[in-house]
Scaffold this motif. Structure first.
Motif, PDB file in Angstrom:
ATOM      1  N   LYS A   1      53.472  38.447  48.735  1.00 43.48           N
ATOM      2  CA  LYS A   1      54.482  39.272  49.402  1.00 43.48           C
ATOM      3  C   LYS A   1      54.236  40.767  49.196  1.00 43.48           C
ATOM      4  N   ALA A   2      53.283  41.103  48.326  1.00 42.80           N
ATOM      5  CA  ALA A   2      53.039  42.508  48.008  1.00 42.80           C
ATOM      6  C   ALA A   2      51.537  42.813  48.070  1.00 42.80           C
ATOM      7  N   PRO A   3      51.003  42.966  49.286  1.00 48.17           N
ATOM      8  CA  PRO A   3      49.564  43.237  49.412  1.00 48.17           C
ATOM      9  C   PRO A   3      49.096  44.455  48.597  1.00 48.17           C
ATOM     10  N   TRP A   4      49.989  45.402  48.289  1.00 49.39           N
ATOM     11  CA  TRP A   4      49.569  46.561  47.487  1.00 49.39           C
ATOM     12  C   TRP A   4      49.052  46.124  46.130  1.00 49.39           C
ATOM     13  N   ARG A   5      49.631  45.057  45.557  1.00 47.49           N
ATOM     14  CA  ARG A   5      49.169  44.549  44.262  1.00 47.49           C
ATOM     15  C   ARG A   5      47.738  43.999  44.389  1.00 47.49           C
ATOM     16  N   THR A   6      47.509  43.237  45.463  1.00 50.08           N
ATOM     17  CA  THR A   6      46.179  42.677  45.697  1.00 50.08           C
ATOM     18  C   THR A   6      45.169  43.807  45.899  1.00 50.08           C
ATOM     19  N   ALA A   7      45.597  44.852  46.633  1.00 49.63           N
ATOM     20  CA  ALA A   7      44.706  45.985  46.904  1.00 49.63           C
ATOM     21  C   ALA A   7      44.256  46.644  45.601  1.00 49.63           C
ATOM     22  N   ILE A   8      45.203  46.900  44.704  1.00 45.81           N
ATOM     23  CA  ILE A   8      44.865  47.539  43.420  1.00 45.81           C
ATOM     24  C   ILE A   8      43.924  46.644  42.619  1.00 45.81           C
ATOM     25  N   ALA A   9      44.259  45.357  42.562  1.00 48.51           N
ATOM     26  CA  ALA A   9      43.466  44.411  41.771  1.00 48.51           C
ATOM     27  C   ALA A   9      42.038  44.309  42.307  1.00 48.51           C
ATOM     28  N   TYR A  10      41.909  44.206  43.634  1.00 42.68           N
ATOM     29  CA  TYR A  10      40.580  44.050  44.227  1.00 42.68           C
ATOM     30  C   TYR A  10      39.759  45.334  44.037  1.00 42.68           C
ATOM     31  N   LEU A  11      40.439  46.473  44.156  1.00 39.19           N
ATOM     32  CA  LEU A  11      39.742  47.755  43.996  1.00 39.19           C
ATOM     33  C   LEU A  11      39.242  47.885  42.550  1.00 39.19           C
ATOM     34  N   TYR A  12      40.118  47.595  41.629  1.00 35.62           N
ATOM     35  CA  TYR A  12      39.769  47.705  40.210  1.00 35.62           C
ATOM     36  C   TYR A  12      38.586  46.793  39.868  1.00 35.62           C
ATOM     37  N   GLN A  13      38.625  45.563  40.369  1.00 41.93           N
ATOM     38  CA  GLN A  13      37.539  44.620  40.066  1.00 41.93           C
ATOM     39  C   GLN A  13      36.225  45.034  40.725  1.00 41.93           C
ATOM     40  N   SER A  14      36.327  45.757  41.848  1.00 42.22           N
ATOM     41  CA  SER A  14      35.112  46.163  42.557  1.00 42.22           C
ATOM     42  C   SER A  14      34.458  47.398  41.949  1.00 42.22           C
ATOM     43  N   PHE A  15      35.222  48.150  41.178  1.00 43.70           N
ATOM     44  CA  PHE A  15      34.679  49.356  40.545  1.00 43.70           C
ATOM     45  C   PHE A  15      34.572  49.198  39.034  1.00 43.70           C
TER      46      PHE A  15
ATOM     47  N   PRO B   1      50.237  49.065  35.640  1.00 44.95           N
ATOM     48  CA  PRO B   1      50.579  47.704  35.169  1.00 44.95           C
ATOM     49  C   PRO B   1      49.729  46.610  35.828  1.00 44.95           C
ATOM     50  N   ILE B   2      49.373  46.841  37.086  1.00 48.63           N
ATOM     51  CA  ILE B   2      48.560  45.839  37.801  1.00 48.63           C
ATOM     52  C   ILE B   2      47.165  45.791  37.171  1.00 48.63           C
ATOM     53  N   ILE B   3      46.604  46.979  36.926  1.00 47.62           N
ATOM     54  CA  ILE B   3      45.275  47.039  36.312  1.00 47.62           C
ATOM     55  C   ILE B   3      45.293  46.381  34.939  1.00 47.62           C
ATOM     56  N   GLU B   4      46.386  46.612  34.244  1.00 46.95           N
ATOM     57  CA  GLU B   4      46.546  46.001  32.921  1.00 46.95           C
ATOM     58  C   GLU B   4      46.499  44.468  33.003  1.00 46.95           C
ATOM     59  N   MET B   5      47.184  43.933  34.004  1.00 48.19           N
ATOM     60  CA  MET B   5      47.198  42.477  34.199  1.00 48.19           C
ATOM     61  C   MET B   5      45.787  41.939  34.413  1.00 48.19           C
ATOM     62  N   ILE B   6      45.023  42.674  35.241  1.00 50.96           N
ATOM     63  CA  ILE B   6      43.670  42.223  35.562  1.00 50.96           C
ATOM     64  C   ILE B   6      42.769  42.393  34.337  1.00 50.96           C
ATOM     65  N   ALA B   7      42.875  43.571  33.696  1.00 51.44           N
ATOM     66  CA  ALA B   7      42.001  43.863  32.553  1.00 51.44           C
ATOM     67  C   ALA B   7      42.203  42.845  31.433  1.00 51.44           C
ATOM     68  N   THR B   8      43.441  42.418  31.267  1.00 48.44           N
ATOM     69  CA  THR B   8      43.717  41.453  30.193  1.00 48.44           C
ATOM     70  C   THR B   8      43.784  40.017  30.711  1.00 48.44           C
ATOM     71  N   THR B   9      43.447  39.852  32.007  1.00 43.42           N
ATOM     72  CA  THR B   9      43.511  38.547  32.696  1.00 43.42           C
ATOM     73  C   THR B   9      44.818  37.786  32.398  1.00 43.42           C
ATOM     74  N   THR B  10      45.905  38.557  32.442  1.00 46.62           N
ATOM     75  CA  THR B  10      47.215  37.956  32.213  1.00 46.62           C
ATOM     76  C   THR B  10      47.812  37.518  33.543  1.00 46.62           C
ATOM     77  N   HIS B  11      48.136  36.246  33.641  1.00 47.60           N
ATOM     78  CA  HIS B  11      48.730  35.695  34.859  1.00 47.60           C
ATOM     79  C   HIS B  11      47.999  36.216  36.106  1.00 47.60           C
ATOM     80  N   ALA B  12      46.692  36.030  36.095  1.00 44.68           N
ATOM     81  CA  ALA B  12      45.875  36.517  37.209  1.00 44.68           C
ATOM     82  C   ALA B  12      44.874  35.436  37.615  1.00 44.68           C
ATOM     83  N   PRO B  13      45.351  34.424  38.374  1.00 48.57           N
ATOM     84  CA  PRO B  13      44.459  33.320  38.756  1.00 48.57           C
ATOM     85  C   PRO B  13      43.352  33.792  39.702  1.00 48.57           C
TER      86      PRO B  13
END
Ligand code: ZN
Ligand code: ZN
Ligand code: FE
Length: 763
Positions: free
Chosen positions: A554-568, A585-597
């Motif tokens: 429901k929040a493509p902005w979250r996906t955008a941040i996550a995909y950008l962070y993972q690509s760089f 906070p989104i980057i934090e989730m990805i960096a720590t792989t918290t609730h990020a399937p």
């Protein structure tokens, strides 16, 4: 001399199978028999129609030829057998009452839009049914939605409580009448009636109901109108304030609303309508067609905000015609429900559930047994394709290549439909919806129970999605029958194969949002190679971490941040692209792989690119970001973004990271949305074509299936098919069932049948 006459005198038994009940078949047979001077009888039985015909052999031959070549317009004959009997010297031809049998395989007609004959009577002041909202005949009217049981006869429909008056009965009994054995036959004297109430359910008297409704619509009020398969909420489509009020009350912020136009010619002022679309709009199925908006006239922007298309339909019940004739303009007609709940069908239920939405209620006392939403179609790549297959089409089966076992497939979770198979037929249910609330779940249960009863199918197996948490999966596992789990995208592949009668290994290009993978990740951008028995994941989009799982949908902005962070990763992040959001906070989730399937979803890739490009950071209906990104596309004749296909073991992975980096660089260089969208669509097409070639190289296969919800994207479908065909692939896309999850159950059922077949062969 007498001997010759005796030889030429024959009696045949003809068994007719297909859609032959409730479509004027027996009167047609009767008239044909009389015309040819034949005697005998015709009757409905649970297998279809049985005819016994007796007379001169030439006349019988003529009768048979005519029966095959020119059946009534709504009939579909799937099979006809002829046996020779000994003459019984019948004196007359008659229609005899229906028989009920144990082996029920007859087909029930869908609901049918009012026919031209009834329509001219409706507006004829000298006709006894002048302005009667329930006028119908053997060629038109309600069917599936009023049937409780079969055979299709009045006592087994919701018309049983109306006793026909002598005049109606005479029509019903007269074989040469258009209403001969028309089960819902009725008139103002004996049939159902409309009544109008205010929002609190108090009767409104005074002017005619239709005039009062139309006056209130003109004044901007919201009217709940009971129709064929449920209630609609109607509001003046040219009144932005009224449309906004409907949206607020219905809690439907932005999802496009369908509009009913009085005539095709008026609709043409608002949208462009090609010949295929015109044919479908005026067909007896009378669905909603998503037509391209044109410049000349516009309904209120809030009807389909930000959307290049408008859902258009024409009046299909006599009541619609009466209202539209007087209203004479575009009318929003949307399913009466709160967002995500099933459409309302019952008077009391409507008054209760819609009390805070509708200002007026136009009710009637012909009960609806089974709700059925309007069907929705879109014309892409030269064909009308279903987005939602429901009223007018259900319960007409998808005819299958081969006979097989009886199975029940329960579909997925969103846009749910179920499928029951028997012999060479797959019966897809009407649209049930998203099974995430109690109302939808109960509708799901009722639909299964009703279809099992009216089709008399006893399934041997229940097939469900692989996802363990779906309500549908959990229901299946509680039943006292063997079950089989099927991977979501394998089911998409099989559904498209079944439509095209394919039973061989094929390459499947899947563009989808969400499907549970056997490895526990979320699949969606997949290259499969397989058939009904098995499949191999040949390739897929690179796995990317999705912050918060489903919350990201429901929040493509979250996906955008996550995909950008993972690509760089390990490089300086172009934060100017995401600075507008609370990105840390989104980057934090990805960096720590918290609730990020992990996901290989195509839908989420569209979301990420859309949000990075500045559109739809949040969506208000499913697929909105992908739709708006697609609408920005003007040409796919552009270079693709950088992407690669790498091998991981035997899997061919499309590298998403270089693509996202390329998009990011283009955006920071000031590239506009149109060019981003153009190049992005080109990239996806190139990936599919390259992957298909790799799959062909490794498998030797050249038949390609396109399936999954993202293929509702016209640019993708229309761009991809010609390139694949130029590369000598045979391409198959959906035409009979939706490419989205509304078609899933068909594929599940096919896989289940094949499983049973193989198991039985192995003993
Ligand atoms: Zn009619
Ligand atoms: Zn009557
Ligand atoms: Fe899907």
């Amino acid at each position: 001399m007498t001997q010759i006459v005796a030889q030429d005198f024959v009696r045949h038994r003809i068994q007719v199978h297909g859609i032959v009940q409730g479509v004027g078949f027996r009167p047609f047979v009767y008239n044909l028999a009389i015309k040819n001077g034949l005697t005998g009888f015709v009757t409905n039985d649970s297998n279809g129609v049985e005819i016994q015909i007796e007379g001169d052999s030439n006349a019988v031959t003529a009768f048979l030829q005519h029966l095959k070549s020119d059946p009534p317009p709504l009939a579909i004959i799937t099979n006809m057998t002829v046996d020779h009997l000994n003459p019984e010297n019948d004196q007359v031809f008659q229609i005899i009452p229906s028989r009920r049998g144990s082996n029920i395989t007859t087909l029930i007609s869908p609901d049918v839009a009012v026919c031209p004959d009834c329509l001219s009577e409706l507006f004829d002041p000298t006709d006894r049914r002048f302005q009667y909202p329930f006028i119908n005949c053997t060629n038109c009217g309600p069917r599936y939605t009023i049937i409780e049981s079969i055979p299709y006869d009045r006592p087994f429909t919701s018309m049983r409580k109306f006793k026909m008056c002598p005049e109606c009965q005479a029509e019903y009994d007269n074989p040469s009448d258009r209403r001969f054995h028309a089960q819902p036959n009725a008139c103002p004297v004996c049939g159902p009636h409309i009544r109008l109430t205010d929002g609190a359910g108090n009767p409104m008297t005074g002017h005619s109901e239709i005039t009062t409704v139309v006056d209130n619509l003109r004044a901007g009020r919201i009217v709940a109108i009971k129709g064929l398969g449920g209630f609609h909420l109607a509001v003046n489509a040219n009144d932005p304030v009224a449309v906004d009020r409907l949206r607020k009350r219905k809690i439907r912020e932005a999802k496009p609303l369908a509009v009913m136009f009085p005539y095709l010619e008026i609709a043409r002022l608002y949208v462009t309508i090609n010949p295929d679309e015109a044919e479908l709009l005026t067909s007896y199925q009378s669905p909603i067609v998503l037509c391209k908006k044109s410049g000349s006239y516009q309904v209120a922007e809030s009807v389909a905000p930000g959307n290049a298309r408008l859902g258009v339909m024409l009046p299909y019940t006599p009541l619609h015609h009466l209202i539209m004739h007087e209203f004479d303009g575009p009318l929003v007609m949307t399913s009466a429900n709160l967002s995500d709940e099933p459409i309302c069908i019952d008077n009391d239920e409507a008054l209760k559930r819609l009390v805070n939405i509708a200002d007026l209620f136009l009710l009637h006392n012909r009960d609806i047994y089974l709700r059925s939403d309007d069907s929705v179609f879109i014309h892409t790549h030269g064909k009308n394709r279903p987005v939602r297959r429901s009223r007018g089409f259900v319960p007409r089966p998808v005819f299958l290549e081969e006979a097989g076992a009886a199975v029940l497939a329960v579909g997925g979770e969103l846009k749910n439909t179920i499928c029951l198979t028997t012999q060479d037929r797959a019966f897809m249910s009407q649209h049930i919806g998203d099974i995430e609330n109690l109302e939808s779940y109960q509708f799901f249960l009722k639909t299964i129970e009703h279809l099992v009863r009216v089709l008399q199918i006893k399934p041997e197996l229940i097939v469900h999605d692989l996802h363990p948490d779906y309500f549908t999966t959990q229901w299946a596992q509680k039943q006292d029958l063997p079950t089989r789990a099927v991977q979501h995208h394998h089911a998409h592949l099989a559904a498209c194969m079944a439509e095209h009668g394919l039973d061989e290994p094929v390459i499947g290009l899947i563009a989808d949002g969400t499907g549970y993978g056997p490895d526990g990740t979320i699949w969606g951008g997949e290259i499969l190679v397989g058939d009904y028995t098995r499949f191999e994941r040949f390739g897929h989009l690179e796995n990317m971490m999705l912050p918060g799982g489903d919350a990201a949908i429901k929040a493509p902005w979250r996906t955008a941040i996550a995909y950008l962070y993972q690509s760089f990763a390990g490089e300086e992040l172009p934060t100017e692209l995401i600075r507008r959001w609370d990105y840390e906070p989104i980057i934090e989730m990805i960096a720590t792989t918290t609730h990020a399937p992990n996901t290989s979803s195509m839908g989420r890739l569209f979301d990420a690119v859309a949000a990075l490009s500045g559109i739809c950071p949040e969506i208000r209906y499913e697929g909105q970001a992908a739709i708006e990104l697609m609408q920005a596309c003007t040409s796919i004749d552009v270079p693709p973004f950088t992407f690669g296909i790498k091998s991981e073991g035997t899997d061919k992975i499309m590298c998403v990271r270089p693509l996202i980096r390329d998009v990011a660089f283009a955006l920071t260089d000031g590239t506009g949305l149109t060019e981003i969208s153009n190049r992005f669509h080109r990239t996806i097409i190139e990936w599919f074509v390259k992957s298909a070639k790799l799959a062909r190289h490794s498998s030797g296969l050249d038949k390609v299936i396109l399936s999954g919800g993202v293929f509702q994207n016209a640019i993708l479908l229309e761009g991809l098919i010609p390139v694949l065909e130029r590369n000598k692939f045979q391409v198959f896309a959906h035409e009979q069932v939706p490419t989205n999850d509304g078609g899933l159950a068909l594929g599940q059922a096919m896989i289940g049948r094949k499983y049973l077949e193989t198991k039985n062969q192995e003993g």
